[in-house]
Design an enzyme around this catalytic site. Sequence first.
Site, mmCIF file in Angstrom:
data_model
loop_
_atom_site.group_PDB
_atom_site.id
_atom_site.type_symbol
_atom_site.label_atom_id
_atom_site.label_comp_id
_atom_site.label_asym_id
_atom_site.label_seq_id
_atom_site.Cartn_x
_atom_site.Cartn_y
_atom_site.Cartn_z
ATOM 1 C CE LYS A 135 -2.006 -1.185 3.872
ATOM 2 N NZ LYS A 135 -1.284 -2.435 4.190
ATOM 3 N NE ARG A 155 -4.552 -1.289 10.112
ATOM 4 C CZ ARG A 155 -3.527 -0.743 9.476
ATOM 5 N NH1 ARG A 155 -3.616 0.481 9.024
ATOM 6 N NH2 ARG A 155 -2.435 -1.427 9.287
#
Length: 216
Positions: free
Chosen positions: A13, A88
């Site tokens: 990422k 998340r």
Amino acid sequence: MNLIFLGPPGAGKGTQATRLIEKLAIPQLSTGDILRRAVADGTSLGKKAKSLMEAGKLVPDEIVNGIVDEALDLEAVQGGFLLDGFPRTVPQATALDGMLARRGRQIDAVISLEVPQDVLLERLSGRWSCPQCGTPYHERTAPPKTADHCDRDGTRLIQRPDDRPDRIKKRLEEYATKTAELTTYYRQRGVVRSVDGVGSVDEVTGRILAALGKRA
Ligand code: AP5
């Protein structure tokens, strides 16, 4: 364009974000980088986050939600953003929906980077990072041009405390139990683009751009 990067620790990422922000001309908002900076600066936020991060555990939702809510008011993100490491958890995702709705904005696409566990372990155990700008390197696959120093700002590279084998294991568990279900959450909204994250960094960048309908 308002984007989210989803993917387990080590999926790439951060690596891909540093390239995409140039190609798409939008800033990266990395909760991990913001928290690491707070830890390094010894702020009250950093003091709350330090032990959790080093143990590979998630920081409480209300702390990271507050960081992102504040960041969404920055001038730099008004034309779009790339969220890396947030949301998340499902409560973070619903909080983000509210933050964006209040500002008349929405998520355009969620890039889900798919990488098998053996590759994640190999990547994380060889990673070195710049403590100044967060740029990730790898001792074998992506070494810096000058040994041990960041190509961007010359800062001496470090190994993150949460890249020790026992902490990597904890982070992968946290991802499996709390974050993986976000793919379903966003799939129901029709915005997920799954991208194979195995291959050279250039290949993966090309796949992400293609998934967004952009030219490499
Ligand atoms: P965060 O910083 O977000 O870490 P992470 O999600 O664990 O992701 P990583 O940074 O480890 O991996 P990455 O996918 O960015 O991979 P990278 O590009 O570096 O979060 C850290 C901590 O902060 C969390 O554990 C938590 O405590 C806290 N936190 C942050 N956000 C939070 C939130 N929203 N809620 C609660 N807590 C939060 O690549 C990895 C390695 O692979 C590098 O060495 C790279 O050079 C190499 N590599 C990358 N791509 C390739 C490729 N294609 N081929 C070969 N090598 C590659």
